[in-house]
Scaffold this motif. Structure first.
Motif, PDB file in Angstrom:
ATOM      1  N   ILE A  19       0.810  -1.210   0.000  1.00  0.00           N
ATOM      2  CA  ILE A  19       0.000   0.000   0.000  1.00  0.00           C
ATOM      3  C   ILE A  19       0.844   1.260   0.000  1.00  0.00           C
ATOM      4  O   ILE A  19       0.495   2.258  -0.643  1.00  0.00           O
ATOM      5  N   ASP A  20       1.989   1.237   0.694  1.00  0.00           N
ATOM      6  CA  ASP A  20       2.817   2.442   0.729  1.00  0.00           C
ATOM      7  C   ASP A  20       3.408   2.751  -0.644  1.00  0.00           C
ATOM      8  O   ASP A  20       3.589   3.916  -1.011  1.00  0.00           O
ATOM      9  N   LEU A  27       1.413  10.997  -3.349  1.00  0.00           N
ATOM     10  CA  LEU A  27       1.776  11.990  -2.349  1.00  0.00           C
ATOM     11  C   LEU A  27       3.036  11.566  -1.622  1.00  0.00           C
ATOM     12  O   LEU A  27       3.435  10.405  -1.661  1.00  0.00           O
ATOM     13  N   GLN A  28       3.668  12.537  -0.978  1.00  0.00           N
ATOM     14  CA  GLN A  28       4.893  12.265  -0.230  1.00  0.00           C
ATOM     15  C   GLN A  28       4.537  11.701   1.142  1.00  0.00           C
ATOM     16  O   GLN A  28       3.686  12.237   1.853  1.00  0.00           O
ATOM     17  N   LEU A  29       5.198  10.593   1.508  1.00  0.00           N
ATOM     18  CA  LEU A  29       4.977   9.963   2.809  1.00  0.00           C
ATOM     19  C   LEU A  29       6.217  10.104   3.673  1.00  0.00           C
ATOM     20  O   LEU A  29       7.343   9.956   3.179  1.00  0.00           O
ATOM     21  N   ARG A  30       5.981  10.354   4.957  1.00  0.00           N
ATOM     22  CA  ARG A  30       7.087  10.465   5.910  1.00  0.00           C
ATOM     23  C   ARG A  30       6.788   9.616   7.134  1.00  0.00           C
ATOM     24  O   ARG A  30       5.643   9.264   7.392  1.00  0.00           O
ATOM     25  N   ASN A  31       7.833   9.356   7.886  1.00  0.00           N
ATOM     26  CA  ASN A  31       7.695   8.511   9.066  1.00  0.00           C
ATOM     27  C   ASN A  31       6.763   9.163  10.087  1.00  0.00           C
ATOM     28  O   ASN A  31       6.939  10.317  10.458  1.00  0.00           O
ATOM     29  N   ALA A  32       5.771   8.380  10.536  1.00  0.00           N
ATOM     30  CA  ALA A  32       4.832   8.881  11.547  1.00  0.00           C
ATOM     31  C   ALA A  32       5.034   8.185  12.884  1.00  0.00           C
ATOM     32  O   ALA A  32       4.306   8.443  13.844  1.00  0.00           O
ATOM     33  N   GLY A  33       6.022   7.284  12.963  1.00  0.00           N
ATOM     34  CA  GLY A  33       6.259   6.545  14.188  1.00  0.00           C
ATOM     35  C   GLY A  33       5.398   5.298  14.269  1.00  0.00           C
ATOM     36  O   GLY A  33       4.348   5.204  13.626  1.00  0.00           O
ATOM     37  N   GLY A  34       5.857   4.332  15.018  1.00  0.00           N
ATOM     38  CA  GLY A  34       5.094   3.098  15.202  1.00  0.00           C
ATOM     39  C   GLY A  34       4.963   2.280  13.935  1.00  0.00           C
ATOM     40  O   GLY A  34       4.030   1.486  13.799  1.00  0.00           O
ATOM     41  N   ASN A  36       4.198   3.428  11.058  1.00  0.00           N
ATOM     42  CA  ASN A  36       3.260   4.068  10.139  1.00  0.00           C
ATOM     43  C   ASN A  36       3.918   5.208   9.370  1.00  0.00           C
ATOM     44  O   ASN A  36       4.977   5.714   9.754  1.00  0.00           O
ATOM     45  N   LEU A  37       3.240   5.630   8.300  1.00  0.00           N
ATOM     46  CA  LEU A  37       3.700   6.738   7.477  1.00  0.00           C
ATOM     47  C   LEU A  37       2.582   7.778   7.428  1.00  0.00           C
ATOM     48  O   LEU A  37       1.408   7.457   7.615  1.00  0.00           O
ATOM     49  N   SER A  48      -1.775  20.346   7.506  1.00  0.00           N
ATOM     50  CA  SER A  48      -0.989  19.465   8.360  1.00  0.00           C
ATOM     51  C   SER A  48      -1.389  18.022   8.057  1.00  0.00           C
ATOM     52  O   SER A  48      -2.577  17.719   7.931  1.00  0.00           O
ATOM     53  N   PRO A  49      -0.415  17.121   7.920  1.00  0.00           N
ATOM     54  CA  PRO A  49      -0.729  15.746   7.520  1.00  0.00           C
ATOM     55  C   PRO A  49      -1.542  14.977   8.558  1.00  0.00           C
ATOM     56  O   PRO A  49      -1.106  14.791   9.694  1.00  0.00           O
ATOM     57  N   SER A  50      -2.752  14.570   8.179  1.00  0.00           N
ATOM     58  CA  SER A  50      -3.577  13.735   9.051  1.00  0.00           C
ATOM     59  C   SER A  50      -3.870  12.383   8.400  1.00  0.00           C
ATOM     60  O   SER A  50      -4.616  11.576   8.940  1.00  0.00           O
ATOM     61  N   PHE A  51      -3.255  12.163   7.224  1.00  0.00           N
ATOM     62  CA  PHE A  51      -3.458  10.940   6.452  1.00  0.00           C
ATOM     63  C   PHE A  51      -2.350   9.951   6.813  1.00  0.00           C
ATOM     64  O   PHE A  51      -1.168  10.258   6.680  1.00  0.00           O
ATOM     65  N   GLN A  52      -2.723   8.755   7.315  1.00  0.00           N
ATOM     66  CA  GLN A  52      -1.714   7.784   7.745  1.00  0.00           C
ATOM     67  C   GLN A  52      -1.863   6.465   6.997  1.00  0.00           C
ATOM     68  O   GLN A  52      -2.976   6.049   6.652  1.00  0.00           O
ATOM     69  N   VAL A  53      -0.714   5.847   6.757  1.00  0.00           N
ATOM     70  CA  VAL A  53      -0.647   4.565   6.060  1.00  0.00           C
ATOM     71  C   VAL A  53       0.067   3.562   6.951  1.00  0.00           C
ATOM     72  O   VAL A  53       1.120   3.874   7.524  1.00  0.00           O
ATOM     73  N   SER A  54      -0.508   2.370   7.065  1.00  0.00           N
ATOM     74  CA  SER A  54       0.116   1.297   7.840  1.00  0.00           C
ATOM     75  C   SER A  54       0.544   0.192   6.870  1.00  0.00           C
ATOM     76  O   SER A  54      -0.283  -0.636   6.464  1.00  0.00           O
TER      77      SER A  54
END
Length: 631
Positions: A19-20, A27-34, A36-37, A48-54
């Motif tokens: 999926i990533d 879109l550009q994805l960055r590390n969100a911790g745990g 996730n991106l 502000s980024p509120s969209f997360q990918v696992s």
């Protein structure tokens, strides 16, 4: 009717395509911790980024708009596909052959419309690319060579050639199983007298790809003099091609844009090619339309508004290029990237610049130098006569609302200071306060800022006084002395006459105060007021040009004068202060002119200006030392 895709194949597609990897195409994805991106949501506008990918779960979720799902859901939503179309696209990327529960596998009947239209474009792009090697396409190869593009460059960008006959591509695509309806719907063909014919004939062809890399349209360049069509002809609006939502070169540039947080927006296909070949691999272009809000959304998701982002617009130095730059500025505040304008000194576009001066010149051109807001403001200011108070005031009326649209308060203040310098306005704080007032007014109206005032037009006899946004705060200390002097002239004319009657309209900097001064002048001045005070006020009101000025006359005539003891000394102080401010403004104007003339002007005019400057400086010293006696 298409059969249902085998459940095992659907699962295989989900497992095969991370999926990533799919989401990062958009879109550009960055590390969100745990594990996730995160990134800016493609389904709603956000800063502000509120969209997360696992990646581990194969899921996405937006905490802003609540959209969520798996890889297939994402593709369905982002490209408006049906479930089957999304699975088919992902299966094609993964090399998985799908099985259908009813009637077996028949791609020509069972794939969705979008998939079929994209396939038609893919086959057409290869057809055009192959045709570029034909003898007929010599004119196209020569066109490319003259602009510095060899065979490898053409292959890299997929440039091709459309044969000059009526239906070469149409017949070829029919042979590949595409129906006439699909060819017409795709925009590749158009209706002729006896059926579909090729839309593009005898032209150089650029395939236009979406951000996912799929061909969705074409740009075609005229090559022959006997071609009566437009210079550039683009695919019409279709179910898969919306010109306001595509950027040429985005498929090649997206990774570098995300990596470097930088995008270069150029005007045409050859400019994109020239930039990429010169090492500027973040270059993109619009396709037959102005850069607008939908394009900004694409870039924002790649740039992620991270503060260090840069967007550089390159436009031709001619009037049309400047208009394009100013149109781009209209949408500039919708995304936080710092935006710059790049215009080659001799007005050449990147393609011509590369030919004339090489790759290094192109790389140097797109280094950010002039902020787009500065370019826009200088364009506005250049249309006014800054040698006169009226010209500077009119330029401020048009430029201030532009600065007020800058959302960052620190940047807004800095630009307002620069604007004061451009206009030659000595009182910088006045400009800063005016801009801040307009910005507050826009916020109070729900973010809808004042529109810039129309500038002087070619057939106007003179700049027209105009206003935008709320009225100036006439009780501001900047205007307090002018207000007091007008109150004295209306209420106690004997204290200011005859000196007041020698004051010009331009000594009153607020437009409404200048209008009151003009009305007093038209009835014979303050001297007339000494004869019949009641008739004097009636006549001044009648001389007012409109109800607003008439109301101002009444207000000034009845408002209490600020000093309890009103005498000749107080009147003299007001007279001197207004006159000295006018003298200082004129001194500032002359100093600006002197600096320009010293840089390369007429020596005789320079000498005249310096003499006038000396006289005014002496007069100012006399007013300072002797007060009203020096008037």
């Amino acid at each position: 009717m298409a059969g249902r895709i085998n459940d095992e194949d659907v699962k295989a597609v989900r497992d095969a395509v991370p999926i990533d990897a799919v989401v990062s195409e958009y879109l550009q994805l960055r590390n969100a911790g745990g594990g996730n991106l995160k990134g800016l949501c493609p389904f709603h506008d956000e800063k502000s980024p509120s969209f997360q990918v696992s990646p581990s779960k194969g899921l996405f979720h937006c905490f802003g708009c609540q959209e969520g799902g798996d890889t297939i859901t994402f593709v369905m939503k982002v490209d408006h596909l049906s479930f089957s179309e999304a699975v088919e696209r992902l299966a094609g990327q993964a090399g998985i052959t799908l099985r259908y529960e009813e009637g077996g596998y028949n791609p020509s009947h069972q794939r969705g419309e979008r998939i079929r239209l994209v396939e038609a474009h893919k086959v057409a792009a290869q057809f055009y690319a192959d045709q570029l090697e034909s003898p007929e396409a010599e004119i196209g190869r020569a066109f490319l060579a003259e602009r510095g593009f060899d065979q490898a460059a053409a292959a890299h960008f997929g440039v091709g050639y459309s044969p000059a006959g009526w239906d070469h591509l149409t017949r070829f695509l029919r042979g590949k199983g595409f129906s006439d309806k699909e060819l017409i719907t795709s925009g590749i063909s158009q209706e002729g007298r006896r059926g579909p014919i090729d839309r593009f004939r005898g032209r150089l062809m650029w395939p236009i790809r979406d951000i996912g890399g799929e061909v969705v349209g074409f740009g075609a360049r005229r090559l022959r003099e006997d071609d009566n069509g437009p210079k550039y002809l683009n695919t019409p609006e279709t179910p898969i091609y919306k010109k306001s939502q595509v950027l040429y070169g985005i498929d090649l540039a997206k990774k570098e844009i995300a990596k470097s947080s930088r995008a270069v927006v150029v005007e045409g296909y050859t400019d994109v090619m020239a930039c990429h070949l010169a090492g500027i691999t973040t270059a993109i272009a619009t396709c037959g339309t102005a850069f607008g809000g939908e394009h900004i959304k694409i870039l924002r998701r790649l740039l992620m508004d991270n503060g260090s982002a840069r967007v550089i617009f390159t436009f031709d130095g001619d009037a049309a290029g400047q208009k394009a730059a100013l149109r781009a500025f209209e949408d500039d505040q919708k995304f936080a990237a710092e935006t710059y304008i790049a215009v080659a000194p001799d007005g050449m576009d990147p393609c011509d610049l590369r030919l004339a001066k090489g790759d290094d010149a192109v790389a140097d051109l797109v280094e950010p130098r002039t902020p787009l807001f500065e370019f826009a403001l200088r364009h506005i200011v250049s249309r006014y006569d800054l040698e006169t108070p009226a010209g500077r005031a009119a330029a401020l009326d048009e430029a201030a609302p532009v600065v007020a649209r800058i959302k960052n308060s620190g940047a807004q203040h800095e630009v307002a200071v620069q604007l004061a310098g451009m206009l030659g306005i000595l009182d910088t704080q006045f400009v800063v306060k005016r801009v801040a007032q307009l910005a507050r007014w826009a916020r109070d109206r729900g973010g809808k800022g004042p529109a810039p005032v129309r500038g002087p037009q070619p057939h106007d006899p003179a700049p027209r006084p105009a206003s935008s946004g709320p009225a100036l705060n006439l009780r501001n200390p900047v205007y307090a002395t002018e207000r007091e002097l007008l109150k004295l002239a209306l209420q106690r004319p004997e204290l200011v006459s005859p000196a007041f009657d020698a004051y010009g309209v331009d000594e009153f900097t607020a437009a409404s105060y200048a209008a009151v001064r003009q009305a007093i002048m038209e009835v014979g001045g303050a001297e007339y007021g000494m004869q019949d005070s009641q008739d004097y006020l009636v006549r001044v009101r009648e001389a007012a040009p409109d109800d607003a000025v008439r109301a101002m006359v009444t207000e000034l005539a009845v408002e209490a004068i600020m000093r309890r003891t009103v005498d000749e000394n107080y009147a003299g102080e007001q007279l001197v202060t207004v006159r000295r401010r006018a003298v200082h403004r004129r001194i500032q104007e002359i100093q600006i002119t002197v600096r320009r003339l010293e840089a390369g002007g007429d020596p005789a005019q320079l000498a005249t200006m310096k003499n006038e400057l000396w006289v005014l400086q002496q007069y100012d010293q006399a007013l300072k030392g002797h007060g009203a006696a020096a008037l």
